[in-house]
Design a protein around this motif. Structure first.
Motif, PDB file in Angstrom:
ATOM      1  N   ASN A 138       0.839  -1.187   0.000  1.00  0.00           N
ATOM      2  CA  ASN A 138       0.000   0.000   0.000  1.00  0.00           C
ATOM      3  C   ASN A 138       0.880   1.246   0.000  1.00  0.00           C
ATOM      4  O   ASN A 138       1.810   1.373   0.804  1.00  0.00           O
ATOM      5  N   GLY A 139       0.626   2.149  -0.915  1.00  0.00           N
ATOM      6  CA  GLY A 139       1.436   3.347  -1.056  1.00  0.00           C
ATOM      7  C   GLY A 139       2.636   3.169  -1.972  1.00  0.00           C
ATOM      8  O   GLY A 139       3.339   4.141  -2.254  1.00  0.00           O
ATOM      9  N   ARG A 194       0.712   4.631  -8.631  1.00  0.00           N
ATOM     10  CA  ARG A 194       0.766   4.344  -7.196  1.00  0.00           C
ATOM     11  C   ARG A 194      -0.406   3.458  -6.781  1.00  0.00           C
ATOM     12  O   ARG A 194      -1.530   3.631  -7.243  1.00  0.00           O
ATOM     13  N   ARG A 195      -0.103   2.520  -5.896  1.00  0.00           N
ATOM     14  CA  ARG A 195      -1.163   1.769  -5.223  1.00  0.00           C
ATOM     15  C   ARG A 195      -1.550   2.569  -3.978  1.00  0.00           C
ATOM     16  O   ARG A 195      -0.731   2.731  -3.058  1.00  0.00           O
ATOM     17  N   PRO A 196      -2.738   3.133  -3.945  1.00  0.00           N
ATOM     18  CA  PRO A 196      -3.085   4.015  -2.821  1.00  0.00           C
ATOM     19  C   PRO A 196      -3.191   3.261  -1.498  1.00  0.00           C
ATOM     20  O   PRO A 196      -3.493   2.068  -1.469  1.00  0.00           O
ATOM     21  N   LYS A 197      -2.930   3.998  -0.426  1.00  0.00           N
ATOM     22  CA  LYS A 197      -3.142   3.435   0.898  1.00  0.00           C
ATOM     23  C   LYS A 197      -4.640   3.454   1.221  1.00  0.00           C
ATOM     24  O   LYS A 197      -5.336   4.388   0.855  1.00  0.00           O
ATOM     25  N   TYR A 199      -7.959   4.200   3.138  1.00  0.00           N
ATOM     26  CA  TYR A 199      -8.330   5.372   3.921  1.00  0.00           C
ATOM     27  C   TYR A 199      -8.070   5.117   5.408  1.00  0.00           C
ATOM     28  O   TYR A 199      -8.408   4.070   5.950  1.00  0.00           O
ATOM     29  N   GLY A 200      -7.408   6.091   6.049  1.00  0.00           N
ATOM     30  CA  GLY A 200      -7.151   5.986   7.472  1.00  0.00           C
ATOM     31  C   GLY A 200      -5.755   5.528   7.811  1.00  0.00           C
ATOM     32  O   GLY A 200      -5.356   5.545   8.978  1.00  0.00           O
ATOM     33  N   LEU A 201      -4.941   5.114   6.757  1.00  0.00           N
ATOM     34  CA  LEU A 201      -3.579   4.652   7.012  1.00  0.00           C
ATOM     35  C   LEU A 201      -2.552   5.744   6.786  1.00  0.00           C
ATOM     36  O   LEU A 201      -1.374   5.472   6.703  1.00  0.00           O
ATOM     37  N   GLY A 202      -2.970   6.978   6.638  1.00  0.00           N
ATOM     38  CA  GLY A 202      -2.026   8.074   6.452  1.00  0.00           C
ATOM     39  C   GLY A 202      -1.835   8.390   5.002  1.00  0.00           C
ATOM     40  O   GLY A 202      -2.343   7.719   4.107  1.00  0.00           O
ATOM     41  N   GLN A 203      -1.088   9.472   4.770  1.00  0.00           N
ATOM     42  CA  GLN A 203      -0.856   9.947   3.392  1.00  0.00           C
ATOM     43  C   GLN A 203       0.333   9.226   2.773  1.00  0.00           C
ATOM     44  O   GLN A 203       1.226   8.779   3.461  1.00  0.00           O
TER      45      GLN A 203
END
Length: 203
Positions: A138-139, A194-197, A199-203
């Protein structure tokens, strides 16, 4: 455009000739690792990096030497054997991006250079991007480059749509590894996905 396996089937010497060409260019003093320098600049020290379509390991070796943990993945067993011999500190797998899951996951970065995407059969394009997406943490980011011109049917707009279907966010588009601007007329693409994180795991 024929797939890599079709090219090798029609010319069994193609893999060795391909590896020898890069070796000759290196011996002549040509820069054959420019793509890897960009990836190294994007990565934190000690990152986990997947070289998707690694060939004989020309980028894998450079990134390993700079302290990253690198996994090479390629459809061609001949090139993988060459890569293993040249880069004993890296890990390599034979596999087809279109049909096979990546054996490892949680990569910080993925690089796919050398027109790997241009050799995929149309029906294998979306699955390949799906496999790369699942291999990223993630990210994490994937840097994918290929040319689109005569004989290469995967248009860049279609690629972007496929990437978004896989779950990627298209962050940057360039027309060269030197990060020249991408335009609608560009015949080469370097895409940063990018593979997004969640929601709630930070930027």
């Amino acid at each position: 455009m024929p797939t890599w396996n079709e090219i090798v089937k029609n010319n069994p010497a193609h893999s060795i000739n391909y590896a020898n060409r890069w070796q000759m260019l290196a011996e002549q003093g040509h820069d054959i690792v420019g793509e890897a320098r960009l990836i190294d600049a994007m990565a934190q020290r000690g990152s986990r990096i997947l070289d998707a379509g690694c060939g004989q390991g020309r980028l894998t070796g450079f990134l390993t030497d700079r302290g990253h943990t690198v996994v090479g993945f390629d459809v061609d067993p001949v090139l993988i054997d060459i890569a293993k011999e040249a880069n004993p500190d890296a890990t390599f797998y034979v596999g087809d991006l279109s049909t096979d899951e990546i054996p490892e996951s949680d990569f910080d970065l993925i690089v796919s250079a050398g027109n790997v995407m241009g050799f995929l059969a149309p029906e294998g394009r979306q699955p390949a991007l799906d496999h790369l997406y699942r291999a990223l943490k993630n990210g994490g980011r994937a840097v994918i480059a290929y040319g689109s011109g005569p004989g290469r049917a995967w248009s860049f707009p279609e690629f972007f749509a496929n990437a978004e279907t896989a779950g990627f966010v298209v962050e940057h588009k360039f027309s060269s590894w030197e990060l020249d601007p991408y335009t609608d007329r560009s015949e080469f693409l370097v895409a940063v996905l990018r593979r997004p994180k969640p929601y709630g795991l930070g930027q």
